[in-house]
Design an enzyme around this catalytic site. Structure first.
Site, PDB file in Angstrom:
ATOM      1  N   ASN A 186      -7.069  -3.149  10.185  1.00  0.00           N
ATOM      2  CA  ASN A 186      -8.081  -2.940  11.229  1.00  0.00           C
ATOM      3  C   ASN A 186      -7.998  -1.528  11.814  1.00  0.00           C
ATOM      4  O   ASN A 186      -8.643  -1.229  12.816  1.00  0.00           O
ATOM      5  CB  ASN A 186      -7.896  -3.967  12.353  1.00  0.00           C
ATOM      6  CG  ASN A 186      -6.495  -3.903  12.945  1.00  0.00           C
ATOM      7  OD1 ASN A 186      -5.704  -3.043  12.584  1.00  0.00           O
ATOM      8  ND2 ASN A 186      -6.191  -4.810  13.849  1.00  0.00           N
TER       9      ASN A 186
ATOM     10  N   HIS B  81      -5.217  -0.124  13.034  1.00  0.00           N
ATOM     11  CA  HIS B  81      -4.233   0.061  14.106  1.00  0.00           C
ATOM     12  C   HIS B  81      -3.098   0.992  13.678  1.00  0.00           C
ATOM     13  O   HIS B  81      -2.821   1.177  12.501  1.00  0.00           O
ATOM     14  CB  HIS B  81      -3.703  -1.291  14.637  1.00  0.00           C
ATOM     15  CG  HIS B  81      -2.726  -2.010  13.773  1.00  0.00           C
ATOM     16  ND1 HIS B  81      -2.397  -3.324  13.980  1.00  0.00           N
ATOM     17  CD2 HIS B  81      -1.983  -1.628  12.704  1.00  0.00           C
ATOM     18  CE1 HIS B  81      -1.499  -3.692  13.094  1.00  0.00           C
ATOM     19  NE2 HIS B  81      -1.238  -2.693  12.309  1.00  0.00           N
TER      20      HIS B  81
HETATM   21  C1  GLP Z   1       1.965  -3.563  11.125  1.00  0.00           C
HETATM   22  C2  GLP Z   1       2.737  -2.717  12.124  1.00  0.00           C
HETATM   23  C3  GLP Z   1       2.565  -1.251  11.879  1.00  0.00           C
HETATM   24  C4  GLP Z   1       2.457  -0.999  10.402  1.00  0.00           C
HETATM   25  C5  GLP Z   1       1.119  -1.553   9.961  1.00  0.00           C
HETATM   26  C6  GLP Z   1       0.929  -1.533   8.462  1.00  0.00           C
HETATM   27  O1  GLP Z   1       1.424  -4.689  11.743  1.00  0.00           O
HETATM   28  N1  GLP Z   1       2.427  -3.010  13.478  1.00  0.00           N
HETATM   29  O2  GLP Z   1       3.606  -0.525  12.454  1.00  0.00           O
HETATM   30  O3  GLP Z   1       2.535   0.362  10.126  1.00  0.00           O
HETATM   31  O4  GLP Z   1       0.914  -2.861  10.477  1.00  0.00           O
HETATM   32  O5  GLP Z   1       1.797  -2.433   7.866  1.00  0.00           O
HETATM   33  P1  GLP Z   1       2.079  -2.460   6.303  1.00  0.00           P
HETATM   34  O6  GLP Z   1       2.773  -1.193   5.989  1.00  0.00           O
HETATM   35  O7  GLP Z   1       2.967  -3.667   6.104  1.00  0.00           O
HETATM   36  O8  GLP Z   1       0.762  -2.567   5.627  1.00  0.00           O
END
Ligand code: GLP
Length: 250
Positions: free
Chosen positions: A136, A138
């Site tokens: 999304n 974030h």
């Molecule tokens: C998670 C964390 C983030 C992370 C992002 C991507 O929920 N809050 O810090 O960087 O989402 O995660 P991933 O690397 O597992 O795709």
């Protein structure tokens, strides 16, 4: 914005690791904040290898956590702290005194946020921040619509974040909120790296970073376009829609 696109995840991860190694060589007492999650794991392996080969030394560095699931601490498999311990901190012998991590189980989360803000302020500001990107858009737990003026804060998790969270936990954990560094920390960090890999990230990478887009807190990652020293490290799959869209100019 410096965009680096590599044929595969390993090479994109090596670029991120290279930037981190260069940082620690130039400033051995750097303050880092490194995202947990799945994306940076190869970067961590490369950093561990570099330490074992004597090419990097993090002994004088300090580490601030990026985020943590509220209700969880480092004893829980899949927590951010556990991930960092298992894939980086313990493997290279980072001392606890050099780590300030959010305790998601704290009964006083407001205090956790204040302590983190003081820790970062007491160290100047973050020298280098390594981020992933949520589906999304974030950053950490700066969810869509976040107030960009915030430092550390607690937030309700976006439905997409809750849905994606199941991949981290076995047994499952019911997560509803997160504690995170704020976008003020992100924008004040001296250097920011965002690493993304895989075709599942292609759409959000395009939305956040394509040429004609404007930064908006609805896609928190898009605000990084305004960061003065930002590196976007992508593998070909994550970059695919970005390249197509930018080339078409639409
Ligand atoms: C998670 C964390 C983030 C992370 C992002 C991507 O929920 N809050 O810090 O960087 O989402 O995660 P991933 O690397 O597992 O795709």
């Amino acid at each position: 914005m410096n965009i680096h696109v590599y044929p595969n995840d390993l090479e994109a991860s090596a670029k991120a690791a290279g930037l981190i190694i260069e940082q620690v060589r130039n400033k051995p007492d750097s303050l880092f904040s490194l995202a947990a999650g799945s994306t940076p794991l190869k970067t961590f392996s490369l950093l561990v290898e570099a330490v074992r080969q004597g090419k990097a030394d993090f002994d004088q560095c300090r580490f601030a956590s990026l985020d943590e699931w509220v209700g969880l601490d480092g004893s829980v498999q899949g927590s951010c702290r556990q991930t960092m311990n298992d894939h980086f901190f313990r493997l290279v012998g980072i001392l606890d005194k050099n780590i300030r991590f959010f305790d998601g189980k704290s009964e006083d989360l407001t205090r956790e946020c204040a302590d983190m803000d003081s820790f970062i302020e007491g160290n100047g500001r973050i020298d280098m921040l390594l981020l992933g990107i949520g589906l999304n858009g974030h950053l950490g737990f700066n969810e869509p619509g976040v107030n960009p003026d915030l430092y550390s804060h607690v937030t309700e998790l976006d439905p997409i974040t809750k849905q994606v969270s199941v991949k981290y936990f076995d047994p499952p954990q019911a997560v509803a909120s997160g504690i995170t560094l704020g976008l003020r920390h992100v924008m004040e960090a001296r250097t920011v790296i965002l690493l993304a890999s895989g075709s599942h990230k292609a759409e959000i990478v395009r939305s956040a970073f394509h040429d004609q887009g404007s930064p908006t807190e609805r896609i928190p990652a898009s605000l990084l376009r305004e960061h003065p020293n930002f590196h976007l490290c992508l593998d070909q799959s994550a970059a695919e829609q970005l390249i197509t869209t930018n080339a078409k100019g639409d």
